[in-house]
Design an enzyme around this catalytic site. Structure first.
Site, PDB file in Angstrom:
ATOM      1  N   ASP A  31       0.869  -1.237   0.144  1.00 52.19           N
ATOM      2  CA  ASP A  31      -0.329   0.155   0.075  1.00 52.19           C
ATOM      3  C   ASP A  31       0.976   1.269  -0.148  1.00 52.19           C
ATOM      4  OD1 ASP A  31      -1.822  -1.886   0.187  1.00 52.19           O
ATOM      5  OD2 ASP A  31      -2.571  -1.145   2.094  1.00 52.19           O
ATOM      6  N   PHE A  34       2.196   1.997  -3.308  1.00 54.21           N
ATOM      7  CA  PHE A  34       1.042   2.423  -4.145  1.00 54.21           C
ATOM      8  C   PHE A  34       0.965   3.838  -3.982  1.00 54.21           C
ATOM      9  CE2 PHE A  34      -3.291   3.310  -5.224  1.00 54.21           C
ATOM     10  CZ  PHE A  34      -3.519   2.905  -6.355  1.00 54.21           C
ATOM     11  N   SER A  80     -36.374  -5.622 -15.380  1.00 49.97           N
ATOM     12  CA  SER A  80     -36.384  -6.529 -13.930  1.00 49.97           C
ATOM     13  C   SER A  80     -36.069  -7.780 -14.581  1.00 49.97           C
ATOM     14  CB  SER A  80     -38.005  -6.383 -13.556  1.00 49.97           C
ATOM     15  OG  SER A  80     -38.085  -5.075 -13.072  1.00 49.97           O
ATOM     16  N   LEU A  81     -36.373  -8.794 -13.564  1.00 45.68           N
ATOM     17  CA  LEU A  81     -36.146 -10.186 -13.883  1.00 45.68           C
ATOM     18  C   LEU A  81     -37.343 -10.783 -13.257  1.00 45.68           C
ATOM     19  CD1 LEU A  81     -32.288 -11.001 -12.580  1.00 45.68           C
ATOM     20  CD2 LEU A  81     -33.293 -10.954 -15.027  1.00 45.68           C
ATOM     21  N   GLU A 111     -25.476 -17.588 -12.737  1.00 42.98           N
ATOM     22  CA  GLU A 111     -24.708 -16.332 -11.858  1.00 42.98           C
ATOM     23  C   GLU A 111     -25.314 -16.258 -10.613  1.00 42.98           C
ATOM     24  OE1 GLU A 111     -24.609 -12.677 -14.281  1.00 42.98           O
ATOM     25  OE2 GLU A 111     -24.573 -14.266 -15.862  1.00 42.98           O
ATOM     26  N   LYS A 113     -27.091 -13.865  -7.609  1.00 48.47           N
ATOM     27  CA  LYS A 113     -27.892 -12.808  -7.769  1.00 48.47           C
ATOM     28  C   LYS A 113     -27.300 -11.830  -6.742  1.00 48.47           C
ATOM     29  CE  LYS A 113     -32.596 -10.968  -8.685  1.00 48.47           C
ATOM     30  NZ  LYS A 113     -32.857  -9.889  -7.453  1.00 48.47           N
ATOM     31  N   ASP A 115     -26.704  -8.741  -4.249  1.00 48.14           N
ATOM     32  CA  ASP A 115     -27.890  -8.008  -3.774  1.00 48.14           C
ATOM     33  C   ASP A 115     -27.395  -6.626  -3.452  1.00 48.14           C
ATOM     34  OD1 ASP A 115     -30.527  -7.656  -3.028  1.00 48.14           O
ATOM     35  OD2 ASP A 115     -30.185  -8.416  -1.005  1.00 48.14           O
ATOM     36  N   ARG A 134     -30.444   2.432 -12.152  1.00 50.59           N
ATOM     37  CA  ARG A 134     -31.598   1.862 -12.845  1.00 50.59           C
ATOM     38  C   ARG A 134     -32.891   2.840 -13.071  1.00 50.59           C
ATOM     39  NH1 ARG A 134     -34.265  -4.062 -12.318  1.00 50.59           N
ATOM     40  NH2 ARG A 134     -35.850  -3.288 -10.955  1.00 50.59           N
ATOM     41  N   TYR A 222     -22.512  -8.022 -14.669  1.00 51.79           N
ATOM     42  CA  TYR A 222     -22.992  -9.346 -15.157  1.00 51.79           C
ATOM     43  C   TYR A 222     -23.433  -9.313 -16.730  1.00 51.79           C
ATOM     44  CZ  TYR A 222     -26.838  -6.669 -13.372  1.00 51.79           C
ATOM     45  OH  TYR A 222     -27.725  -5.631 -12.923  1.00 51.79           O
ATOM     46  N   LYS A 285     -29.397 -17.484 -17.399  1.00 54.46           N
ATOM     47  CA  LYS A 285     -29.738 -16.930 -18.490  1.00 54.46           C
ATOM     48  C   LYS A 285     -29.500 -17.718 -19.821  1.00 54.46           C
ATOM     49  CE  LYS A 285     -28.050 -12.784 -16.261  1.00 54.46           C
ATOM     50  NZ  LYS A 285     -26.666 -11.783 -16.017  1.00 54.46           N
ATOM     51  N   LYS A 309     -35.044 -17.275  -6.538  1.00 55.97           N
ATOM     52  CA  LYS A 309     -34.899 -16.669  -5.211  1.00 55.97           C
ATOM     53  C   LYS A 309     -34.614 -17.784  -4.049  1.00 55.97           C
ATOM     54  CE  LYS A 309     -35.454 -12.289  -5.975  1.00 55.97           C
ATOM     55  NZ  LYS A 309     -35.958 -11.395  -5.318  1.00 55.97           N
ATOM     56  N   CYS A 401     -39.655  12.314  23.358  1.00 55.09           N
ATOM     57  CA  CYS A 401     -38.435  11.707  23.822  1.00 55.09           C
ATOM     58  C   CYS A 401     -39.232  10.787  25.235  1.00 55.09           C
ATOM     59  CB  CYS A 401     -37.418  12.226  24.460  1.00 55.09           C
ATOM     60  SG  CYS A 401     -36.043  11.366  25.220  1.00 55.09           S
ATOM     61  N   CYS A 404     -37.100  12.011  28.517  1.00 53.43           N
ATOM     62  CA  CYS A 404     -37.140  13.190  28.850  1.00 53.43           C
ATOM     63  C   CYS A 404     -38.393  14.053  28.363  1.00 53.43           C
ATOM     64  CB  CYS A 404     -35.791  14.049  28.500  1.00 53.43           C
ATOM     65  SG  CYS A 404     -35.557  14.521  26.945  1.00 53.43           S
ATOM     66  N   CYS A 419     -33.475  13.015  19.811  1.00 52.98           N
ATOM     67  CA  CYS A 419     -34.245  13.914  20.880  1.00 52.98           C
ATOM     68  C   CYS A 419     -33.086  14.973  20.934  1.00 52.98           C
ATOM     69  CB  CYS A 419     -34.067  13.273  22.139  1.00 52.98           C
ATOM     70  SG  CYS A 419     -34.147  14.107  23.582  1.00 52.98           S
ATOM     71  N   CYS A 425     -30.837  14.999  28.627  1.00 53.65           N
ATOM     72  CA  CYS A 425     -31.925  13.722  28.501  1.00 53.65           C
ATOM     73  C   CYS A 425     -30.923  12.479  28.964  1.00 53.65           C
ATOM     74  CB  CYS A 425     -31.627  13.706  27.201  1.00 53.65           C
ATOM     75  SG  CYS A 425     -32.843  12.175  26.447  1.00 53.65           S
TER      76      CYS A 425
END
Ligand code: AMP
Ligand code: ZN
Length: 664
Positions: A31, A34, A80-81, A111, A113, A115, A134, A222, A285, A309, A401, A404, A419, A425
């Site tokens: 690092d 770099f 979408s899928l 592949e 999916k 998230d 998207r 993908y 696919k 899914k 709250c 308090c 709060c 508080c």
């Protein structure tokens, strides 16, 4: 080599190292090295603004502010899928497409999916020109500046790429990075993020790209769209993307038939828990692009692809009540108290409800049966109402709250209520003192979080400065407080007066001032008064201090109570300045001399060598320039550095020469 070529070659080198590190996970330099190269490039670019390039690796750190994100129409729609949940669903799908194709031999690319948040990135002549979210599939928001800060996304492609194409991918936050971000938030008293996906997707729309650059986001690719693409199948497309420099997960697999698809699913249903990031399914696919063409699209999704899914571990149970917790900085967290239920091997009694919007959106009511799910996060969450309870009433989020009774506030664009009664508080007061005594802060031995609460409840401390006025006879009467532990407590408090200034600064609990920021501020300003009187402009100029932190520091010191507390800490003898006598100045023999260190050494680690330079009054420069007095060279000094040093006629010395200098 002339400057322009030098700049070009540094850019190429840095791009390659970025690729090795972020895409291939196989760094070939440290690092430190770099950073040196990057610094060298930065310096050259600063000296030669005429060679500016918006896709230079120096642009990764962000810096641009986007006030409004432009809406951009997708040249190719982002679909979408369709979802499937069982083997039957998949078999049915195959029957449907075979009817259209006429029972051909079909293979599939499988592949994972990923998230996160989907993104479409345009490349022209190998350069990243545009990145768009998207949105509704037809048009999205242009987030190019933010996307460029993500290190695994190439700014310049390699190999044999087409002149123009879009590539689609998912912006994700791997678990490790997500947890690190949350750890840092907890440290500064902020509410942690609830899950990696929302955090990734929220990151794309941050106005300050510097903030995006700090987040350990990744982009997994993908799908390539464009005209005259140099491959015939999805699987080849993935390989091509890899060759051009993109990060395409290696788990993708070619399945020769539906049975192999099912095997893939069965395998990943189990092994998905070992992945470094979240996946909620598999995407299948049709491999041949020609067949994809023949199959085309429905109104919403491609006919040639299907998502499968995974079932997430979910149970339903009764929501008994909702409690609202107040954090150290006043943030309110709603918590669901549940009828205890078994979920993924543990008994769950409490679950997260996130915030007011989420409760309203799901219309969650006390008495309902709710679905509880364990996703990527540690605390389970309520995902939906399973069954409406009898005679339930809509949940009205608290307006005041619970601790308090102060009216709650909500900042524009933030999900949480606060709060605002910071100094009155109880959980906020106690939380601040508890933060003050933690290990990374004042590390007060013999004093724990519960004792702090007890001290507060007995009227003995209202802020951390009160700790230093505590007398042993005041604490002895407390519950479960023996002579010995009372003495330990008093001794621990006494000893905390030796804690160095940078940790005191962190202990003060200034919002957004975590451990690292506290160190930076302490090093820069040297004492509390200098920080207290710094202007916002002044603060922002300190390395790594942004608007948000600067503003928070200003607000902290504008408050008279805080200033009084700090005065009392000072009087008590707590360190409010860097103790110069403790820093290990050995001599001033190198005063006024700047050194650049390069290569590998025998008698020193590189850090020790730098420390030795500084301890003797010298300065360590990060790249060779006309201001450099000496280059200390070890084995394997970089050829570029050698050339530069020779060019500027800067003396190159060995570590023994250096030792001779300081031992003289
Ligand atoms: P959904 O949002 O449930 O309709 O799913 C479609 C989304 O899945 C796409 O917009 C992508 O963002 C995302 N996705 C994640 N991984 C993949 C993948 N391997 N192939 C295609 N789409 C994917
Ligand atoms: Zn309160």
């Amino acid at each position: 080599m002339n400057v322009q070529n030098k700049i070009q070659s540094l850019r190429e080198t840095l791009n390659q190292h970025n690729h090795n590190y972020y895409v291939l996970d196989k760094p070939t330099i440290s690092d430190f090295e770099f950073d040196q190269l990057l610094k060298e490039l930065q310096d050259l670019e600063n000296q030669h603004p005429e060679f500016f390039d918006e896709n230079s690796p120096t642009q990764r750190v962000g810096g641009s502010i986007t006030k409004n994100f432009n809406t951009v129409v997708h040249e190719h729609r982002m679909y979408s899928l369709d979802n499937s949940y069982s083997t039957e669903d998949l078999m049915d799908w195959e029957v449907r497409i075979q009817k259209i194709l006429g029972n051909v031999d079909l293979d599939y690319t499988c592949e994972l999916k990923y998230d996160g948040a989907s993104i479409s990135i345009t490349y022209e002549e190998g350069k990243l020109t545009k990145a768009v979210t998207r949105g509704d599939g037809f048009q999205g928001d242009e987030v190019t500046n933010n996307i460029k800060t993500i290190r695994s996304i190439p700014l310049q492609l390699k190999g044999n790429y087409p002149p123009k194409f879009d590539i689609r991918g998912e912006i994700i936050l791997p678990f490790a990075g997500f947890e690190k971000m949350n750890q840092e938030l907890i440290e500064i008293g902020e509410t942690p993020y609830s899950n990696p996906r929302n955090t990734a997707s929220g990151s794309l729309k941050l106005q300050d790209s510097t903030e995006v650059a700090r987040r350990p986001l990744e982009c997994l690719l993908y799908f390539i769209v464009g005209n005259n693409l140099p491959f015939q199948t999805q699987f080849e497309g993935l390989q091509a993307a890899r060759d051009w420099g993109f990060k395409v997960p290696s788990q993708s697999k070619l399945a020769k038939n539906m049975q192999e698809v099912l095997d893939y699913i069965a395998y990943w249903d189990v092994h998905r828990h070992d992945l470094p990031y979240e996946t909620d399914g598999v995407v299948i696919k049709v491999n041949s692009l020609q067949y994809q063409d023949e199959l085309g699209y429905t109104a919403k999704s491609p006919r040639w692809a299907m998502a499968y899914k995974f079932k997430s571990e979910q149970v339903s149970t009764r929501l008994n009540s909702i409690s609202y917790q107040v954090g150290r900085t006043g943030a309110i967290t709603p918590v669901a108290n549940l009828e205890p239920v078994q979920l993924a091997g543990t008994i769950v009694k409490r679950a997260s409800l996130h915030n007011a919007d989420q409760i309203e959106k799901l219309d969650i009511r006390i008495g309902d049966k709710v679905f509880v799910e364990k996703g990527g996060e540690i605390i389970p969450k309520i995902v939906a109402v399973a069954e409406r309870g009898n005679e339930t009433e809509p949940t009205y989020y608290i307006t005041h709250c619970p601790e308090c009774q102060t009216k709650l506030e909500r900042k524009e664009g933030e999900a949480n209520h606060y709060c605002p009664n910071f100094y009155g508080c109880p959980p906020q007061i106690i939380g601040r003192i508890q933060h003050y005594i933690t290990r990374k802060a004042m590390d007060i031995e013999g004093l724990g979080g519960e004792t702090v609460a007890l001290l507060y409840q007995n009227g003995l401390v209202k802020n951390y400065a009160d700790l230093y006025d505590l007398k042993i006879e005041q604490i002895l009467p407390l519950e479960r407080m023996a002579q010995k532990s009372a003495e330990n407590l008093i001794n621990g408090i006494e000893k905390s007066k030796e804690v160095p200034f940078e940790r005191v600064l962190y202990a003060l609990g200034i919002r957004y001032v975590g451990e690292t920021v506290a160190k930076k501020l302490a090093k820069h300003y040297k004492n509390i008064d200098a920080i207290a009187t710094a202007s916002i402009m002044d603060l922002i100029l300190v390395d790594e201090i942004g608007d948000k932190i600067a503003q928070s520091v200003i607000e902290f010191f504008e408050n008279q109570d805080n200033c009084d507390t700090i005065d009392r800490l000072k009087t008590a003898g707590v360190q409010m300045a860097i103790d110069e006598s403790k820093s290990t100045v050995v001599s001033a023999i190198l005063e006024g001399k700047t050194f650049v260190v390069s290569g590998v050494f025998e008698k020193f680690s590189r850090d020790d060598l730098k420390k030795a330079i500084e301890d003797n009054g010298g300065k360590v420069g990060s790249s060779i320039s006309a201001k450099t007095d000496y280059v200390v060279a070890g084995a394997n000094m970089g050829p570029a550095k050698l050339e530069k040093a020779n060019q500027l006629k800067i003396p190159i010395i060995s570590e023994d020469d250096f030792l001779g200098m300081i031992n003289n």
